[in-house]
Design an enzyme around this catalytic site. Sequence first.
Site, mmCIF file in Angstrom:
data_model
loop_
_atom_site.group_PDB
_atom_site.id
_atom_site.type_symbol
_atom_site.label_atom_id
_atom_site.label_comp_id
_atom_site.label_asym_id
_atom_site.label_seq_id
_atom_site.Cartn_x
_atom_site.Cartn_y
_atom_site.Cartn_z
ATOM 1 N N ALA A 1 -24.192 4.762 -5.670
ATOM 2 C CA ALA A 1 -25.339 4.349 -6.474
ATOM 3 C C ALA A 1 -25.075 2.972 -7.054
ATOM 4 O O ALA A 1 -23.923 2.599 -7.264
ATOM 5 C CB ALA A 1 -25.585 5.350 -7.597
ATOM 6 N N GLU A 25 -26.428 5.344 -14.037
ATOM 7 C CA GLU A 25 -27.085 4.107 -13.597
ATOM 8 C C GLU A 25 -28.098 3.627 -14.632
ATOM 9 O O GLU A 25 -28.261 2.426 -14.836
ATOM 10 C CB GLU A 25 -27.768 4.311 -12.234
ATOM 11 C CG GLU A 25 -26.841 4.798 -11.118
ATOM 12 C CD GLU A 25 -25.572 3.989 -10.963
ATOM 13 O OE1 GLU A 25 -25.590 2.780 -11.227
ATOM 14 O OE2 GLU A 25 -24.533 4.585 -10.596
HETATM 15 ZN ZN LIG Z 1 -21.424 2.245 -12.761
#
Ligand SMILES: [Zn+2]
EC number: 3.4.11.-
Length: 992
Positions: free
Chosen positions: A381, A417
Site C-alpha cells: 500500500a 495509509e
Molecule cells: Zn506507511
Amino acid sequence: MEPPSSSGFYVSRAVALLLAGLAAALLLALAVLASLYGHCARVPPSDRRSLEVPNAASFSPLGQEGPSSTQEPVPTSEPQVTATSQDWRPPGPWDQLRLPPWLVPLHYDLELWPRLQPDKLSVQLLRFSGRVNITVRCAVSTKRLLLHSLFLDYDRAEVRGPLSPGTRNDTVGRVPVHDVWFAMDTQYVVLELGEALRSGSRYELHLSFSGPIFQEVREGLFLNTYTDRGERRALLASQMEPTFARSVFPCFDEPALKATFNITIIHHPRYVALSNMPQRGQSEKEDVNGSKWTVTTFYTTPHMPTYLVALAICDYDHVSRTERGKEIHIWARKDAIANGNADFALNITGPIFSFLEDLFNISYPLPKTDLIALPVFDNRAMENWGLLMFDESLLLLLPSDQLTEKKTLISYILSHEIGHQWFGNLVTMNWWNNIWLNEGFASYFEFGIINYFNPKLPRNEVFFSNFLHGVLKEDHALVSRAVSMKVENFTETSDINELFDLFTYNKGASMARMLSSFLNEHLFINALKSYLKMFSYSNAEQDDLWRHFQMAIDNQSEILLPATVKTIMDSWTHRGGFPVVTLNVSTGFMKQEPFYLGKAENQTLQAHNDTWIVPILWIKNGAPQSLVWLDKSSKVFPEMQVSDSDQDWVILNLNMTGYYRVNYDKLGWKKLSQQLVKDPKAIPVIHRLQLIDDAFSLSKSNYIEIETALDLTKYLAEEDEIIVWYEVLVNLITRDLVSDVNDYDTYPLLKKYLLKRLNSLWNIYSTIIRENVAALQDDYLALISLEKVFGAACWLGLEDCLQLSRELFRKWMNHPENEIPYPIKNVILCYGVALGSDKEWDFLLNVYINTTKEEERIQLAYAMSCSKDPWILNRYMEYAITTSPFTFNETNVMEAVAASEVGRYIAKDFLINNWQAVIERYGTQSLVTLMYVIGRTISTDLQIMELQQFFSNMLEEHQRITVHAKLQTIKNENLKNKKRNARIAQWLRKNT
Ligand SMILES: [Zn+2]
C-alpha cells in the site's frame, strides 16, 4: 508505505509462503533492474529510441494556460540536446548522495504521455514521454544544475529566466545550456550552463524526456496486466517512494524539496486518468499516426514532496461516498466493483478520515480521495496524497475471505495509509534518515483508530502480536541499527530503500507507544497537534517533535520527567537494541544492561556507559503503581521489595508499553510461577504473554535458566487464552525439534506434558469448529493463532485432532464446494494427506490442477509433501521435475518434501539420482538451499563430510565453500539446541 509483511502475525502461513515466492520474484526483478541500469549506462545517446516527443519550442507552460496544444508540434530548427554519459569527470557535487543547495524548486508543470493502448497490449517495451517545466529559485549562484534523473533520455533542456517577480513571462531570456550529462551512480542529470544563474532570482527549467514503463518491478511508472470480465486488460500506476520519482520525471527528489504540481496526463480515450488532485479539464489530441488521445489536466496540488506524486491510468469502475462534503472513490476491476468487494473498505474509509480530522483538529486539505486496488503491487500500500494505492488483496474483501483475518487487516492497512495523510503528507520528515517519523506514527495510530471503531479488540495483545513480538526478536545491541539514523551513514541510494524495515515500522510504532504511556494520552495528542500545525506543508526533524512534546510538558505540572523529552527519547532512538531490566525483588535493586543475542558468560562484566532512560510502569498484586524511572545503570526501589513469606508479586512494564524485556531474580520468577498456578487470571493476559515471551527469550540468550521459563508453563491447564498458548507452542515446538527425528527423548515427554494441559483449550476450539465455526469471524487472536495450536495438537498425536482432520478432509472430498475453515486449512490438508493413502493425495493433485489461485496452489503443494508414504513422495518429486502442472509453478517441491517430517531422507536419495534434472528445473542455487534443508539436523563433522561427499559433484567450487561454512553454523546451532533440549527433557521428566 506498508510494513514488511514478515513483521509478526499479519499474514497466515499460506500467504507467508506466497510472499516468500514474491521475495524471490523481487530478487529477480532487482536483477532485471540492475541489468537494465547497466544497459542504460552503456547505451550511447545516439542509440536512443526515436519518440513522438513534442518539441520544446512549442511547449507552453501547462496549467495556467490550460491544456497543452492539441496539435502535434512542428519541429523547429533548434538543435536537439545531446546528453552524454559520464566518461570521466573530476570529483564534484555529483558524487554526493544529497543535492547541492543551489536551487529550490517551487513548482512543476508536468505532462506525461505513456503509450498504453488497450488494443495493443502485446507491445513488448512500453515507453512514455514527458515534459516538465520546473520553476526554481536560485539560492546560490551556479553555472551547473543537478537534478535527479534515472533511466530517462532527454530531447530538450532549456533554462529560461531570470523571471520577473510575480509574473510568468515566456519572453524572458534564455540561459544557454552547453552540455547535459549523467552521473549514473548518484542518479543525476547535470546541465552545464553558459552563464551563472543569479542568486535570489527565479528561473524555469524546460525539459523533454522519455523513459521506460516497468513491467517486472512496481517502481516508477509501471504496468499491471490482469483479467476482468473475461478479457485481458492493462493499467498503469506509479510508485515514487522513496526514490523512484526520478525515473518518471527529472526532479529535485528529496523529501524536503516540496513544491506544487500541475499534472497533465495524456492517455487513450478508453482509460480514465487519476492523480493526486481532481480532474480540471479534458481535451483531445491526435498523434502523428492519426490516433486520438485524451488530455486530462488536474488541479494544482498543495506543497508536497516528489515521492507523493501519483498517477494511474486504468479501465476500472468505482464506488463512491461523500464524507464531510468530500468525495471518496474506490477504484477496482469492474468485476470486483460489481460484486461489492470494495464496499467494506468504502464503508470505513470516510469515518477514519473524520476520526483523524477530529483527533488532530486539522482538516484533510484535499478536495477528494481516490483509493485504487492494483492487481499486483509489491509495496502492499502507498499513501500518495489524494490517490492511495493498495494491492487489491489488501483492500478488497472477497466472499472467500470469511474466517480469515482479512477484515482486520484491511482496517489496519487503511488506517495506516490514512494516518499518513497527516504523518508524512502534511508534515514530512526532513530526510529519509528519519522516515520513522512517518511510518512509526502511521503504524501507532492504526491501533488508536481500530480501537475507536472496535473497542472489543484487545489492543495490547494485538500490538504485541503485530509489532512487538517480531521486532524484539530481531533487535539486539551489537548489530541492529538505530531507529533514527545519522545522514552521514547513507552513502548510496540503495541505503534509502533498506530503511523500510522492522525498525522503522515496528520499533518506530513502539517508540510512539512508549512515549504516550509515560505522558498521558491527552498530553501526547496535544503535543502532536501543535507539531502537526507548526510543520504543515513543511518538514521536520526528530528534534522538532521532541520540542513540541517538551512545550506540552512545560505547560503543566502534573507530569514530571527525570530529563527532557529529547534526552529520554534520544537514548532510545539513536542506537540499536534495547535494555534488559532486572529486578531483585528481595532488595528492590534494579539494573539495566543491553540485550545481547546469546550473551556470553562474561558479558555482564563489561562496563557499558550507555544507558537508556527507562520508564517503569509496574503492577503489584495486579494493581498499577506509580511510574518510576530507571535513569542510570542501577537504582534501588524499596517499594518493589517482596519477601519469600508474603503473597505479593510484582511485574514490571505494564501492558508491555515499554520497549524492553524484564528479568527478575530467582525469587521474583518463583513468585510469578506460583501465582500463575494459584490464580492465573489475577495476572492480565498481556502479562501472561509477556512472562512467556520474556522468559523464553532471556533463557535462549543465557540471561536465565531454561528451567525458569519452563516453570511458568506449569499452570497451562488453566490457560484458555489462545494467544498465550500460541506463544508457548512457538517456543516449545520449534522447527528444529519437529524435524529432528533423532530427538526421541523429548517428543514423548513433551506430548505427555502438553496434551494434558492443552485439553481444555482444545475442547473450546474443537467444539467451535465442529458446531459454530462462524463464531471465529470476530476473534482476531484466534484467527491468527489457531493454525499453530491445531498443528501442534495433531503433531503431538492428540487423537481428537487427528480424528477431526480426517472428518473435515473427508467432508471436503465429498463436497469440495464446502471450504475447510480457513484458519486450520493447512493443518487439515496436511494431516488429511499424512493419514490417508494415494486416494487422498490424488484428490489434492486434481484440485491443484484445476485451481488458478496461486495462494491455493502453494497451500496444496505443501500439503502434498505431508504424505508419509515414501513411494508417494518419490512420485511427487518425479512429477515435479517432469510433468506439468508442476513445471509451471514456482513452489520448490524438492524443498517442500525435504522439509517434511519423513521426506528428508527420501529427498536426499532422490536428489543423488536426479540432480541434473533438479538443476534444470529449479537452478543450481536450489541445490544449495536443499543442502541446508536436508542438513537441518546435523550435529557432527562426520555428517557434514558425508553430506558434502554426496553433493560434491553437484556443486560448483564456490558453492561448496559457502555450503560448508553454513553447515558448520547449523551444526553449532544444533549442538546448542541439543543441550537445551536435553535440559528440557530432564525438566519434563521431573514435572510430568
Ligand atoms: Zn506507511
